[in-house]
Design an enzyme around this catalytic site. Structure first.
Site, mmCIF file in Angstrom:
data_model
loop_
_atom_site.group_PDB
_atom_site.id
_atom_site.type_symbol
_atom_site.label_atom_id
_atom_site.label_comp_id
_atom_site.label_asym_id
_atom_site.label_seq_id
_atom_site.Cartn_x
_atom_site.Cartn_y
_atom_site.Cartn_z
ATOM 1 N N ASP A 1 -10.149 -11.837 11.003
ATOM 2 C CA ASP A 1 -9.162 -11.989 9.945
ATOM 3 C C ASP A 1 -7.776 -12.152 10.575
ATOM 4 O OD1 ASP A 1 -8.270 -11.919 7.352
ATOM 5 O OD2 ASP A 1 -8.334 -9.739 7.171
ATOM 6 N N ASP B 1 2.524 1.988 3.250
ATOM 7 C CA ASP B 1 3.486 1.000 3.784
ATOM 8 C C ASP B 1 4.912 1.421 3.465
ATOM 9 O OD1 ASP B 1 1.241 -0.568 4.267
ATOM 10 O OD2 ASP B 1 1.523 -1.784 2.466
ATOM 11 N N HIS C 1 0.882 -1.170 0.000
ATOM 12 C CA HIS C 1 0.000 0.000 0.000
ATOM 13 C C HIS C 1 0.922 1.223 0.000
ATOM 14 C CE1 HIS C 1 -2.147 -3.070 2.400
ATOM 15 N NE2 HIS C 1 -3.269 -2.547 1.975
ATOM 16 N N ASP D 1 -0.222 -12.579 2.134
ATOM 17 C CA ASP D 1 -0.862 -11.554 2.961
ATOM 18 C C ASP D 1 -1.051 -12.189 4.339
ATOM 19 O OD1 ASP D 1 -2.184 -9.476 4.030
ATOM 20 O OD2 ASP D 1 -3.763 -9.355 2.520
HETATM 21 C C1 XLS Z 1 -7.185 -6.665 4.522
HETATM 22 C C2 XLS Z 1 -6.782 -6.847 3.146
HETATM 23 C C3 XLS Z 1 -5.735 -5.867 2.625
HETATM 24 C C4 XLS Z 1 -5.652 -5.919 1.133
HETATM 25 C C5 XLS Z 1 -4.936 -4.783 0.518
HETATM 26 O O1 XLS Z 1 -7.868 -7.481 5.115
HETATM 27 O O2 XLS Z 1 -6.364 -8.169 2.997
HETATM 28 O O3 XLS Z 1 -4.505 -6.080 3.227
HETATM 29 O O4 XLS Z 1 -5.042 -7.104 0.684
HETATM 30 O O5 XLS Z 1 -5.451 -3.572 0.903
HETATM 31 CA CA CA Z 2 -6.897 -10.467 5.489
HETATM 32 CA CA CA Z 3 -5.521 -9.219 1.278
#
Ligand code: XLS
Ligand code: CA
Ligand code: CA
Length: 437
Positions: free
Chosen positions: A305, A102, A99, A337
């Site tokens: 998450d 980041d 991002h 991720d």
């Molecule tokens: C959050 C998302 C984010 C996206 C990118 O839950 O996974 O990290 O991948 O903005």
């Molecule tokens: Ca996620």
């Molecule tokens: Ca993601």
């Protein structure tokens, strides 16, 4: 300057090795179904989790011990750039994702934020040229800053919407400058908490307007990345507009955006939506919308998450099965991720976690290839639908059947005989395949 001084370059040592800093499954040059593992998997490092996450949670502060802890602001950002390339180099990971916020700290104004970005983007570009590492995708973080409290592309305040547009414009320019292969839209705050104060239809119209503007601007500047929407059902908002693959596809269709987008699917988001990852991938694939994957896993005991590194071999196998069946991941990739747990705070853990994810995906790839080569599931599925190959079934498929012809057939066809789906047998077969490769 070396940041991960004690870590060697990670090599493939194969199954017998007991070296934790080696691959047991991921052999980048090994050919599987006509392509190398490296070409199939196109691994990527997620900048935010790997270099920015500090290991804090609502009950405690950060735990991570990092070389860049002694720096702040732009100095820290510069060390993180070095760290990123050393990290990718040592693991043999070809791609990374980020991002905007980041890679460079936000300034007090949009101008300042853009200036910070320019400095770091120039560094990234130089490092990319020197190392051959590539950008799988970039995105703009339009959810962390308090200005986005009520959304960005779905903001209730036009000033916020305009800011989001400006931030997005810059991010597209950054993507072009760094040759990003994809550009991701994840609607972090594009959703709502209560309908009591929300005009859902208007918000969705506005979001589509922003996406149309992005399509137009990318065309204008010659940025040819694949645009991707990343569905997620909830968190941070209660109702996220891009709930799952099917919802995102219907949004894109309604607003005439389908030809400009594909999907970036995430395993943990699938779980939160009450789906498996393979369900989301199949949904995208049958609609020609499979773009890229965010590889991680949730915890079925927790309802949020958790973004854990993917180590569930059933899931990596079925994921890679879907990818192979869809003809590959194209210009997408497998982006980790995922974040190390708060208790895994040493720098080595970043390597161990990526090795775990990469080995688990390589393992899944091999098992999926075997399932395909031996036609194990294909045979089952083909046999299950065989009644549509002839007679009344073939008429249905050919578009020749009518309700009257179905009735005529049904009236003389009794009793109907069904067959077992043999699910339990198939699950065991899957285990056998996974542990045989
Ligand atoms: C959050 C998302 C984010 C996206 C990118 O839950 O996974 O990290 O991948 O903005
Ligand atoms: Ca996620
Ligand atoms: Ca993601």
């Amino acid at each position: 300057m070396s940041i991960f001084k004690n870590i060697p370059s990670i090599q493939f040592e194969g199954k017998g090795s007991d070296n934790p800093l080696a691959f047991k499954q991921y052999d980048p040059k090994q050919v599987v179904l006509g392509k190398t593992m490296e070409e199939h998997l196109r691994f990527a490092v997620a900048y935010w989790h790997t270099f920015n996450a500090i290991g804090n949670d609502p009950f405690g502060s950060g735990t991570m011990v990092r070389e860049w802890d002694k720096f702040s602001g732009m100095d820290r950002a510069k060390v993180q750039v070095e760290a990123n390339f050393e990290f990718m180099e040592k693991l043999g990971i070809p791609y990374y994702c980020f991002h905007d916020v980041d890679i460079a700290p936000e300034g007090a104004t949009l101008q300042e934020s853009n200036k910070n970005l320019d400095v770091i983007v120039a560094m990234l570009k130089e490092q990319m040229q020197a190392t051959g590492k590539k950008l799988l995708w970039n995105t703009s973080n339009m959810f962390s800053n308090p200005r986005f409290v009520h959304g960005a592309g779905t903001a209730v305040n036009a000033d916020v919407y305009a800011y989001a547009g400006a931030q997005l414009k810059k991010a597209l320019e950054v993507g072009k400058e760094l040759g990003a292969e994809n550009y991701v839209f994840w609607g972090g705050r594009e959703g709502y908490e209560t309908l009591l104060n929300t005009d859902m239809g208007f918000e969705l119209d506005n979001l589509a307007r922003l996406y149309h503007m992005a399509v137009a601007y990318a065309k204008e500047i010659g940025f040819d990345a694949q645009f991707l929407i990343e569905p997620k059902p909830k968190e941070p908002t209660k109702h996220q507009y891009d709930f799952d693959a099917a919802t995102a596809i219907s949004f894109l269709q309604k607003y005439g955006l389908k030809d400009h987008f594909k999907l970036n699917l995430e395993a943990n988001h699938a779980t939160l939506a009450g789906h498996t990852f393979e369900h989301e991938i199949r949904t995208a694939a049958i609609n020609g919308m499979l773009g890229s994957l965010d590889a991680n896993q949730g915890d079925l005991l927790l309802g949020w998450d958790t973004d854990e590194f993917p180590t569930d071999l059933y899931s990596t196998t079925l994921t890679m099965y879907e990818v192979l069946k869809a003809g590959g991941i194209g210009r997408g990739g497998v982006n980790f991720d995922a974040k190390v747990r708060r208790g895994s705070f040493e720098a080595d853990d970043l390597f161990l976690a990526h090795i775990a994810g990469m080995d688990s995906f390589a393992w899944g790839l091999k098992a999926a290839a075997k399932l395909i080569e031996e036609g194990i599931l294909d045979k089952v599925v083909e046999n299950r639908y065989r009644s549509f190959k002839e007679g009344i079934g073939a008429d249905v498929v050919a578009g020749k059947a009518t309700l009257a012809s179905l009735e005529q057939y049904a009236l003389q066809n009794h009793p109907i005989v069904n067959e077992s789906g043999r699910q339990e047998r198939l699950r065991l077969l899957l285990s056998e395949v996974i542990f045989s490769v």
